[in-house]
Scaffold this motif. Structure first.
Motif, PDB file in Angstrom:
ATOM      1  N   UNK B 234     -11.733  37.124  16.883  1.00  0.00           N
ATOM      2  CA  UNK B 234     -12.944  37.005  17.692  1.00  0.00           C
ATOM      3  C   UNK B 234     -14.180  37.330  16.854  1.00  0.00           C
ATOM      4  N   UNK B 238     -17.107  34.783  16.107  1.00  0.00           N
ATOM      5  CA  UNK B 238     -18.466  35.179  16.474  1.00  0.00           C
ATOM      6  C   UNK B 238     -19.428  34.949  15.310  1.00  0.00           C
ATOM      7  N   UNK B 241     -20.616  31.397  14.569  1.00  0.00           N
ATOM      8  CA  UNK B 241     -21.366  30.642  15.569  1.00  0.00           C
ATOM      9  C   UNK B 241     -22.814  30.363  15.195  1.00  0.00           C
ATOM     10  N   UNK B 242     -23.524  31.395  14.723  1.00  0.00           N
ATOM     11  CA  UNK B 242     -24.947  31.185  14.446  1.00  0.00           C
ATOM     12  C   UNK B 242     -25.146  30.213  13.282  1.00  0.00           C
ATOM     13  N   UNK B 244     -23.167  27.902  12.345  1.00  0.00           N
ATOM     14  CA  UNK B 244     -22.742  26.578  12.797  1.00  0.00           C
ATOM     15  C   UNK B 244     -23.808  25.961  13.708  1.00  0.00           C
ATOM     16  N   UNK B 279     -16.586  23.642  15.936  1.00  0.00           N
ATOM     17  CA  UNK B 279     -16.884  24.469  17.104  1.00  0.00           C
ATOM     18  C   UNK B 279     -15.688  24.492  18.061  1.00  0.00           C
ATOM     19  N   UNK B 283     -13.514  27.794  19.056  1.00  0.00           N
ATOM     20  CA  UNK B 283     -13.368  28.224  20.448  1.00  0.00           C
ATOM     21  C   UNK B 283     -11.900  28.254  20.862  1.00  0.00           C
ATOM     22  N   UNK B 286     -10.115  31.248  19.214  1.00  0.00           N
ATOM     23  CA  UNK B 286     -10.480  32.502  19.875  1.00  0.00           C
ATOM     24  C   UNK B 286      -9.785  32.625  21.229  1.00  0.00           C
TER      25      UNK B 286
END
Lengths: 233, 453
Positions: B234, B238, B241-242, B244, B279, B283, B286
């Motif tokens: 996770x 996390x 994410x930014x 990407x 992405x 997801x 996770x």
């Protein structure tokens, strides 16, 4: 329903990543928004929210000096501006906490700019009604503020349900709105068994707005899903 | 019977077998040691045979020559008495044997020894034959008698003792087995729970308390490792994410920028599309790890399935589906009002993964049908396409082979989709089943069956 009237609204961005802020700013301006302000901390964000009184805030959940939920609570003490959360955590708890506090929507990172824009427009359309409220359709114009259809020289009134139906579809102009969403908009939380009533309302609206109600071009049926309102550009 | 109680029975049965074997081997050893002597005791030179033999060849007048030879060979002497105790003849007898015997003398040696020679007697028509064996060759029991009552009771007593012993042995076996089963049952149950990936918390008193403690410790170690692994996944997802978001954002900005060269815009589109793939992967990864280690409780609410399917399909179409794909929703009239107690977000994710699979595997386009049907207690949610389908091998692999995330076997094919694993996980968390039907070039149909509620 045109969205360009929203472009003069001021948007506040709060995220601890300056590069992300500059990217968001790039595509918001590229899309037509003229006024974008930003901050990288909760403290600055709060100050700008007070001084600039933006029309929409996009807040990151994780900020160096607090979190987005705290920032929202403080903003809510002086403003009811719509708020969209950006979150790098996609746990359901975050979403619930955000929306439970009165957030209008949330967006999980990473996202496509188009996805965020859609949400910004959807949230703003809900909060800021267009002054004229005119919808230009193929064969007529719908004046939502007066609940009237203007067709050549004829003026036809809309019932409350018809008005609500057209308004819901217009807010999602060019997009499919499911029968479930329409029934919910028209009859509330437990919208079961209203499909026939919905059909009736749609038929009556078509009689008012379409040139040939049996061959609709504005309010069209998407088989198995719902309806779509096509406007004239 | 549970495997381990069977195992215990086997152990105890083996123990009983060993006891039996021991008895048999004791008997054999006894036989081996004593059979020679027994043969001698009851052989040609045994007192009984000798008495038969010699008495047949002896009379008051004397003894046959052959019999005398036999006696000499066996170092046995003989005397013959008449009714008054007078010795009629002696054969091979030592000097200390007197020529006549009184009644008390006869009574004394009849049961035992004559001048330390073990003697055996036989009354014949003409008198009494006495055979004297070498000193020390036989032991006689002069005081050997038992009351008839006790002799009669002996078999009964033996049978009773045997029965009692057997009963005692059996109950000892039975109780020890029960005790072992009772005290090990919770331990075994806990091990089984650990094996099923569930945490174990065992409290035991007595000798097995240490075992319980070790088990609990093992459970904690596993839980900690799972937690660490889930946190790690996770955390990575996390952190990705930014950055990407930025890649996706700029790729889209370049792709939509009319001032940029068309070729570069196409490349930016590819970057954007691939970023979306990353992405989805992040997801899925996770979510799979959260579900696998039950880090994220499934938030079940009563969900109107027809609405969920329509909303998903509308979002998909509104998001802009390339023209070569079509999506249609077919809901049976009965399923229109069907509800399922589920996490709507997770189920939508499962349907999306199936639809995205259809889209990804059919770049030339295909027609996707989202179907919803139901029975009295089940809801069938199906995603079907008319694309290239799956080969029988690939289907088998999807149904049987574990994904690399669920397996320690590093020879597994890593291309095997994570999306499908997540679908299975989500359906499993809702007590449902996944069924894949496909034929090459004839499309693929995946049906998720969930309990109504």
């Amino acid at each position: 329903m045109q969205s360009s009237y929203l472009h003069k609204k001021k948007i506040l961005l709060v995220d601890d990543e300056p590069e992300l802020l500059s990217m968001l700013r790039s595509f918001l301006t590229a899309d037509g928004f003229r006024s974008v302000v930003s901050a990288t901390t909760m403290k600055d964000g709060l100050a700008i929210a007070r001084s600039e009184s933006p029309d929409l805030a996009i807040l990151d959940v994780m900020l160096p000096d607090g979190d987005g939920f705290m920032l929202m609570q403080q903003i809510r003490t002086f403003s009811q501006m719509p708020i969209i959360f950006l979150t790098a955590r996609d746990e359901a708890a975050d979403k619930l906490a955000g929306l439970g506090l009165g957030a209008d929507d949330y967006m999980a990172k990473p996202f496509l700019p188009q996805e965020l824009l859609l949400r910004i427009y959807a949230v703003m359309r809900r909060c800021y009604k267009e002054d004229t409220s005119l919808i230009a359709l193929d064969d007529c114009t719908v004046d939502l503020s007066r609940a009237q259809v203007v067709r050549e020289r004829e003026v036809i009134s809309l019932t409350a349900k018809e008005h609500l139906l057209i308004e819901t579809l217009a807010r999602n102009e060019g997009k499919i709105v499911t029968v479930d969403a329409l029934c919910e908009a028209l009859w509330g939380d437990n919208p079961f068994g209203y499909e026939n009533s919905l059909n009736t309302h749609v038929r009556r609206i078509r009689e008012k707005i379409e040139r040939d109600p049996s061959k609709p071009v504005s309010l069209i049926t998407i088989k198995g899903l719902g309806y779509k309102l096509n406007t004239r550009e | 019977m549970k495997p381990y109680t069977k195992y215990l029975s086997k152990c105890l049965a083996a123990f009983a077998g060993v006891v039996l074997l021991l008895l048999v081997s004791n008997l054999l050893a006894f036989g081996g040691t004593f059979c020679g002597m027994i043969a001698e005791d009851y052989g040609t030179f045994s007192p009984a045979r000798m008495l038969d033999n010699i008495s047949a060849q002896a009379s008051p007048d004397g003894i046959a020559r052959a019999a005398a030879g036999q006696l000499r060979d066996a170092q046995i002497w003989a005397v013959y008495l008449d009714e008054t105790g007078k010795v009629l003849w002696k054969e091979n007898a030592p000097d200390e044997i007197p020529d006549s015997f009184s009644v008390p003398d006869v009574a004394a040696f009849a049961k035992g020894y004559l001048a330390d020679y073990p003697v055996f007697i036989r009354n014949t028509d003409g008198g009494m034959l006495v055979l004297g064996y070498p000193k020390g060759s036989y032991t006689k029991l002069p005081g050997n008698y038992l009351s008839t009552r006790s002799v009669r009771r002996l078999p009964l007593f033996a049978a009773a003792v045997l029965a009692f012993d057997l009963a005692a042995l059996f109950s000892a076996y039975f109780y020890s087995r029960r005790k072992i089963v009772r005290s090990t049952e919770p331990v075994i149950a806990s091990i089984e729970m650990l094996g099923n990936g569930k945490p174990a918390a065992l409290t035991l008193r007595g000798e097995l308390a240490g075992v319980a403690e070790s088990l609990n410790r093992a459970s904690q170690v596993i839980a900690r490792q799972n937690q660490a692994r889930a946190n790690w996944i996770s955390g990575v997802s996390h952190d990705i994410r930014t950055p990407l978001s930025m890649i996706m954002g700029y790729a889209e900005l370049i792709a939509n920028d009319s001032a940029v060269n068309g070729d570069i815009r196409k490349k930016a589109e590819i970057i954007g599309r691939q970023s979306v793939q990353i992405r989805e992967l992040v997801q899925d990864l996770n979510l799979v790890s959260q579900l696998e280690y039950e880090m994220q409780p499934v938030q079940k609410t009563t969900v109107h399935m027809a609405g969920l399917m329509r909303t998903y399909a509308a979002d998909l179409l509104n998001g802009g589906l390339p023209v070569q794909y079509t999506v249609e929703v077919k809901i049976s009239p009965a399923a229109e009002t069907a509800t399922v107690s589920c996490d709507a977000r997770l189920l939508t994710r499962a349907v999306n993964n199936l639809v995205q699979n259809s889209i990804r595997h059919n770049p030339g386009g295909c027609d996707v049908v989202l179907g919803l049907g139901c029975t009295a207690d089940k809801v069938m949610l199906c995603v079907a396409d008319n694309g290239i389908g799956l080969s029988a091998d690939k289907q088998k692999e999807l149904n049987e082979k574990p994904h690399y995330i669920e397996s320690a076997d590093d020879r597994l094919d890593l291309r095997h989709g994570l999306g499908h694993v997540l679908v299975r996980q989500i359906v499993k968390a809702h007590n449902g089943t996944v069924q894949i039907e496909s034929e090459e070039q004839k499309g693929c149909k995946v049906t998720l069956t969930l309990p109504r509620g």
